[in-house]
Write a protein that holds these residues in place. Structure first.
Motif, PDB file in Angstrom:
ATOM      1  N   PHE A   1       0.831  -1.198   0.000  1.00  0.00           N
ATOM      2  CA  PHE A   1       0.000   0.000   0.000  1.00  0.00           C
ATOM      3  C   PHE A   1       0.874   1.260   0.000  1.00  0.00           C
ATOM      4  O   PHE A   1       0.600   2.220  -0.748  1.00  0.00           O
ATOM      5  CB  PHE A   1      -0.920  -0.016   1.228  1.00  0.00           C
TER       6      PHE A   1
ATOM      7  N   ALA B   1       2.436   1.815  -3.331  1.00  0.00           N
ATOM      8  CA  ALA B   1       1.427   2.386  -4.250  1.00  0.00           C
ATOM      9  C   ALA B   1       1.301   3.883  -4.013  1.00  0.00           C
ATOM     10  O   ALA B   1       1.201   4.677  -4.967  1.00  0.00           O
ATOM     11  CB  ALA B   1       0.094   1.675  -4.050  1.00  0.00           C
ATOM     12  N   ARG B   2       1.282   4.311  -2.770  1.00  0.00           N
ATOM     13  CA  ARG B   2       1.166   5.742  -2.459  1.00  0.00           C
ATOM     14  C   ARG B   2       2.366   6.505  -3.038  1.00  0.00           C
ATOM     15  O   ARG B   2       2.233   7.618  -3.522  1.00  0.00           O
ATOM     16  CB  ARG B   2       1.110   5.942  -0.953  1.00  0.00           C
TER      17      ARG B   2
ATOM     18  N   GLU C   1       1.920   6.892  -6.674  1.00  0.00           N
ATOM     19  CA  GLU C   1       0.872   7.897  -6.945  1.00  0.00           C
ATOM     20  C   GLU C   1       1.440   9.302  -6.747  1.00  0.00           C
ATOM     21  O   GLU C   1       1.157  10.218  -7.517  1.00  0.00           O
ATOM     22  CB  GLU C   1      -0.309   7.660  -6.005  1.00  0.00           C
TER      23      GLU C   1
ATOM     24  N   TYR D   1      -1.978  -0.961  -5.811  1.00  0.00           N
ATOM     25  CA  TYR D   1      -3.269  -0.900  -5.088  1.00  0.00           C
ATOM     26  C   TYR D   1      -4.050  -2.187  -5.335  1.00  0.00           C
ATOM     27  O   TYR D   1      -4.683  -2.737  -4.418  1.00  0.00           O
ATOM     28  CB  TYR D   1      -4.086   0.307  -5.537  1.00  0.00           C
ATOM     29  N   ASN D   2      -4.048  -2.633  -6.605  1.00  0.00           N
ATOM     30  CA  ASN D   2      -4.731  -3.901  -6.919  1.00  0.00           C
ATOM     31  C   ASN D   2      -4.132  -5.064  -6.132  1.00  0.00           C
ATOM     32  O   ASN D   2      -4.857  -5.983  -5.717  1.00  0.00           O
ATOM     33  CB  ASN D   2      -4.626  -4.198  -8.413  1.00  0.00           C
TER      34      ASN D   2
ATOM     35  N   THR E   1      -5.619  -5.220  -2.738  1.00  0.00           N
ATOM     36  CA  THR E   1      -7.001  -5.712  -2.680  1.00  0.00           C
ATOM     37  C   THR E   1      -7.070  -7.228  -2.705  1.00  0.00           C
ATOM     38  O   THR E   1      -8.147  -7.797  -2.463  1.00  0.00           O
ATOM     39  CB  THR E   1      -7.797  -5.152  -3.867  1.00  0.00           C
TER      40      THR E   1
ATOM     41  N   LYS F   1      -6.140  -2.415   5.134  1.00  0.00           N
ATOM     42  CA  LYS F   1      -5.844  -1.525   4.015  1.00  0.00           C
ATOM     43  C   LYS F   1      -6.640  -1.884   2.754  1.00  0.00           C
ATOM     44  O   LYS F   1      -6.527  -1.202   1.740  1.00  0.00           O
ATOM     45  CB  LYS F   1      -4.338  -1.589   3.685  1.00  0.00           C
TER      46      LYS F   1
ATOM     47  N   ASP G   1      -8.952   0.956   1.923  1.00  0.00           N
ATOM     48  CA  ASP G   1      -8.192   2.145   1.515  1.00  0.00           C
ATOM     49  C   ASP G   1      -7.672   1.985   0.088  1.00  0.00           C
ATOM     50  O   ASP G   1      -7.663   2.957  -0.703  1.00  0.00           O
ATOM     51  CB  ASP G   1      -6.990   2.359   2.447  1.00  0.00           C
ATOM     52  N   ALA G   2      -7.279   0.779  -0.263  1.00  0.00           N
ATOM     53  CA  ALA G   2      -6.811   0.529  -1.631  1.00  0.00           C
ATOM     54  C   ALA G   2      -7.969   0.652  -2.610  1.00  0.00           C
ATOM     55  O   ALA G   2      -7.806   1.183  -3.725  1.00  0.00           O
ATOM     56  CB  ALA G   2      -6.186  -0.864  -1.723  1.00  0.00           C
TER      57      ALA G   2
ATOM     58  N   ALA H   1      -8.638   4.264  -3.229  1.00  0.00           N
ATOM     59  CA  ALA H   1      -7.591   4.848  -4.071  1.00  0.00           C
ATOM     60  C   ALA H   1      -7.799   4.485  -5.528  1.00  0.00           C
ATOM     61  O   ALA H   1      -7.602   5.328  -6.431  1.00  0.00           O
ATOM     62  CB  ALA H   1      -6.229   4.361  -3.601  1.00  0.00           C
ATOM     63  N   LEU H   2      -8.225   3.267  -5.826  1.00  0.00           N
ATOM     64  CA  LEU H   2      -8.471   2.840  -7.207  1.00  0.00           C
ATOM     65  C   LEU H   2      -9.633   3.641  -7.777  1.00  0.00           C
ATOM     66  O   LEU H   2      -9.617   4.035  -8.963  1.00  0.00           O
ATOM     67  CB  LEU H   2      -8.760   1.336  -7.264  1.00  0.00           C
TER      68      LEU H   2
END
Length: 900
Positions: free
Chosen positions: A856, A859-860, A863, A875-876, A879, A886, A889-890, A893-894
């Motif tokens: 996660f 990924a941030r 981004e 992010y995927n 999940t 998280k 939260d992911a 974000a998606l």
């Protein structure tokens, strides 16, 4: 050895040389050979008889008569007249040899005719007649070699050297006399009775004939006759050895055995046994004689001489030989009997007639003679004779004065002269009397004590038990009794005396006697039992005597010391005297250290350990009392008084610690409690570092002890960085860095930790860094402390240093990854450096404890750097963990990125 002893060995060698020379003259014909042999033996025997006769005349001129002792006198002549015996044998042999030379033919031929012999029967036969000078010189050299060998001090070396020489001489004789290079013997054409060798061509040079090594020994009959002649000479050689002044040794038997071996070879003895008998018999005879016969025979010869001289009245010489026999064998029964018989036969008249005897007399045996006269009720004449012996010893040998006084006392008692007897005996019993030989006085002290205590009434009334109350008497009497009981445990009077003497002994008497050294002839076990019997009595006098007995016993029985001093301490406690009781308890510690607690019996060792802990507790109480005064001074604002009292309390605590250390070193069983108390004492001394170390030692025995856990927290906080830095080399390996790290981490992980807790965590971290300055885990905790305290730059810099260093393994590796994770968080959330955060999280993702959280955060980071493709990808990935916090939260974000 004297010059005459050297001459004796030279004459022995010369005898052998002349005997060998004449042996070489012996013809092969047996009849002729026996004529030669008897001719020489006759001259040697004549010389021996002449020498013996001269020796007899010599002794007779000194007043010795053969009929006084027919059995001893011949031996005495042999032993007393070595010069005549040697001269007779050597002159007889010399004339026997020279009588066959042309020089003495005019004189010897008539003598030979008188015995039915002709000149041809006794004359030398060439070529050996030319060997006379060689044999004389060789014999003299042999004698000198024998003398030098006899001078060897080491008997064992002399023994083995003699064995080797004897074996070598037999071997050489067998090699060079018997192994002649002749194949066949044939009759001599001129003398059919004589065999001669038939010479054969030499294989190495056919033009030459083989020759013998020693041509004279080509005839077996000649060799046989030579062997017989050598055998005939051995008794004369041994007679020279017997009569000589020089003490017989391995040298003579070596020579005799060598000659025996040669003779056996020459006569062909043992040829049916493979020819080994002539070699083995002398070797075995040498070994047996030198090891089994010679030691006793040597002593016997001296004893024989002693008895011979004693029987003819030569007491001084007899005494000398008896002494030499006893020197060689102190336990020799015959020598001791001879020495005793000699002294028992002494009279003053004999001593007066023989000044030499007086000078060499054994005065101890003179005293024995006087004792023999006095031990049974003596006649006045016997008393007078004994007194003369006593006076003689008193005058000539003052060292024997103690025994003289004792025997004189006995003499006075027999005469009922009790006043004189008491005077002499009191002098003997007094330790202050000068001139006594200590050892001799000790030998007769018990007998003197018996006379004083249980002798005739006229004597005991003047001495008796009152004599024991004088200074020094009782301890000496006790020593004499103990010696007597050691020699005779069943002696009733000695046991009776022991009971009385110990019951009257005071501690002061013992201490006075022990001033020059602890008495050894003293029954400490007996005194210990007396002490235990009396120490619990209600009667103060008996109790005090029991206490004194126990104190005496403790001096001589250190291995019983803990139990004895504990009893003394218990009695003192019971009597309300804690100060004395404490002194006895300290004695338990002293004696335990002296013996070594590991050498004590189990019960004594336990008493020692209890005493150590008790003393340590008392010392702690003393320190606490002084420390209470320091606290009172502090309350009054008296800083100087506080410091002085703290310094005064410290020695008490240090001594208590020393006692606990002795407890641990000695193997005390309660190690956990000992370390706990040591830690507490260091804490009271404000020595946090040692308090920590001993707390850690205690925790090794019980890691879950809550009291120790609390103490550890307190003591670690009180350790200064400076003190630990100074002591790092000595205590670093015992300092628990792991504890510091874990405790600091627990504070940092607490969200509500206040400033004091953060200071504590920081202090622990600094301590840990002293011991492990390059440790990842320590630097990580230090960095977190800095961050929590608001020192962001310093904390970030330290984290980056850790990340740039090596990962390590175990805890160090885990700390490196945690540092990387924290840096990623700081780069992303506080420093707006998503690029650095991405690198940090990417490295952390390789750690086995990373998971969806790490994905996660990566990924941030993508981004934040507008790398939306990778952001969606990670992010995927989050999940995929539907149960993870998280996950949603992911998802959000998606959706935000239009991929939801």
């Amino acid at each position: 050895m004297t010059p005459w002893h050297r001459n004796e060995y030279m004459l022995k060698g010369l005898f052998l040389g002349l005997w060998v020379f004449f042996a070489l003259q012996v013809p092969a014909n047996p009849a002729d050979a026996w004529k030669d042999i008897l001719w020489v033996l006759g001259w040697v025997g004549t010389g021996l008889v002449a020498g013996f006769g001269l020796g007899t005349v010599k002794l007779a001129s000194r007043g010795m008569k053969p009929w006084d002792n027919w059995r001893a006198f011949p031996f005495l002549v042999l032993l007393e007249s070595p010069l005549f015996i040697y001269a007779g044998i050597m002159l007889g042999l010399g004339f026997g040899v020279l009588s066959g030379s042309p020089l003495l033919q005019p004189w010897s031929e008539p003598v030979a005719r008188a015995f039915g012999l002709t000149w041809d029967d006794i004359k030398h036969a060439p070529p050996v007649g030319d060997w006379l000078l060689h044999c004389i010189v060789g014999g003299a050299l042999l004698g000198l070699c024998l003398y030098r060998m006899r001078q060897m001090e080491d008997g064992q070396t002399r023994f083995f050297l003699g064995l080797g020489v004897a074996a070598l001489m037999v071997y050489l004789a067998s090699e060079y006399l018997l192994k002649i290079k002749v194949d066949v013997f044939v009759p001599d054409p001129t003398d059919p009775g004589r065999m001669i060798p038939k010479l054969v061509p030499d294989p190495a040079d056919p033009g030459k004939l083989m020759t013998e090594r020693v041509p004279f020994f080509d005839n077996p009959a000649t060799r046989f006759n030579l062997g017989i002649y050598i055998l005939c000479g051995l008794p004369f050689f041994y007679l020279l050895t017997l009569s000589g002044e020089a003490e017989e040794s391995e040298v003579e038997i070596m020579t005799l055995c060598a000659a025996l071996g040669v003779a056996l070879y020459l006569i062909g003895f043992g040829t049916g046994l493979g020819g080994a008998a002539p070699f083995l018999i002398p070797v075995v005879l040498y070994f047996v004689y030198a090891t089994r016969v010679l030691p006793g025979l040597r002593v016997f010869k001296h004893v024989l001489r002693g008895f011979s001289y004693m029987n003819v009245g030569r007491l001084a010489l007899a005494l000398r030989f008896f002494r030499r026999a006893l020197q060689l064998n102190p336990e020799g029964q015959l020598a001791n009997e001879g020495m005793l018989a000699l002294h028992n036969s002494l009279t003053l008249s004999k001593l007066e007639r023989d000044p030499e005897l007086m000078a060499s007399l054994d005065f101890g045996l003179c005293l024995d003679r006087a004792a023999a006269l006095l031990m049974i009720p003596p006649t006045p004449v016997a008393r007078e004779e004994a007194e003369k012996f006593l006076a003689l010893v008193e005058q000539k040998k003052p060292a024997y004065q103690a025994k003289v006084d004792y025997l004189r006392t006995v003499s006075f008692v027999h005469a009922r002269q009790y006043e004189s007897a008491a005077e002499a005996l009191a002098r003997l019993l007094s330790p202050e009397t000068p001139g006594y030989h200590t050892g001799l006085r000790r030998q007769i002290y018990f007998d003197a004590l018996y006379l004083a205590l249980d002798g005739p009434k006229g004597l005991t009334d003047r001495l008796g038990w009152a004599e024991m109350n004088k200074p020094g008497r009782r301890m000496e009497a006790i020593a004499a009794v103990e010696r007597k009981l050691a020699a005779d445990p069943a002696h009733e009077k000695a046991k009776e005396y022991r009971t009385m003497l110990y019951s009257q002994l005071s501690e002061g008497e013992f201490v006075s006697a022990a001033a020059t050294g602890e008495p050894r002839e003293f029954n400490y076990e007996y005194v210990e039992q007396l002490g235990y019997q009396l120490v619990d009595e209600n009667d103060p006098d008996r109790r005090d005597r029991g206490l004194g007995y126990l104190r005496i016993a403790a001096r001589g029985l250190p291995e019983h010391g803990p139990g004895i001093f504990k009893k003394l301490a218990d009695v003192s406690e019971k009597l309300g005297d804690p100060k004395t009781a404490r002194g006895y308890t300290e004695q338990i510690r002293r004696v335990g250290k002296q013996v070594n607690p590991r050498n004590l019996a189990k019960d004594q060792r336990e008493i020692y350990f209890v005493a150590l802990r008790k003393l340590a507790a008392l010392l702690e109480q003393d320190g606490d009392a002084v420390k209470a005064e320091a606290d009172a001074a502090d309350a009054r604002g008296d800083a100087a008084g506080r410091g002085a009292k703290d310094a005064e309390a410290r020695p008490f605590y240090e001594s208590a610690i020393e006692h606990y250390r002795e407890y641990l070193d000695g193997g005390g069983g309660s190690a956990l409690e000992a370390y706990r108390k040591i830690a507490e004492l260091y804490g009271k001394m404000r020595d946090g570092l040692n308090a920590v170390l001993n707390t850690e030692a205690a925790l090794a025995y019980s890691g879950t002890d809550p009291d120790l856990a609390r103490k550890r927290d307190s003591y670690y906080y009180s350790v200064s960085v400076e003190r630990l830095t100074a002591a790092k080399e000595n205590v670093g390996k015992w300092f628990d860095v792991g504890y510091c790290v874990k405790k600091a981490m627990s504070v940092l992980n607490s969200r509500d930790a206040d400033a004091d807790l953060l200071d504590w965590a920081t202090h622990l971290t600094r301590l840990a860094k002293v011991v492990e300055p390059a440790s990842n885990r320590v630097r990580l905790v230090e960095a977190r402390c800095l961050l929590r305290r608001g020192e962001r730059d310093a904390g970030l810099s330290l984290l980056e240093d850790v990340r740039e260093g090596a990962k390590g393994s175990g805890d160090e590796e885990e700390a490196w990854y945690n540092t990387t994770r924290i840096l990623g968080q700081l780069y992303l959330e506080e420093l707006n450096r998503p690029d650095l955060a991405l690198k940090a999280y990417t490295d952390y993702k390789d750690y086995h404890k990373s998971g969806a959280d790490t994905l996660f955060q990566i990924a941030r980071c993508y981004e934040a750097t507008n790398d939306l493709g990778n952001a969606v990808k990670f992010y995927n990935a989050v999940t995929a963990y539907e149960e993870h916090p998280k996950y949603w939260d992911a998802k959000d974000a998606l959706k935000r990125l239009g991929k939801g």
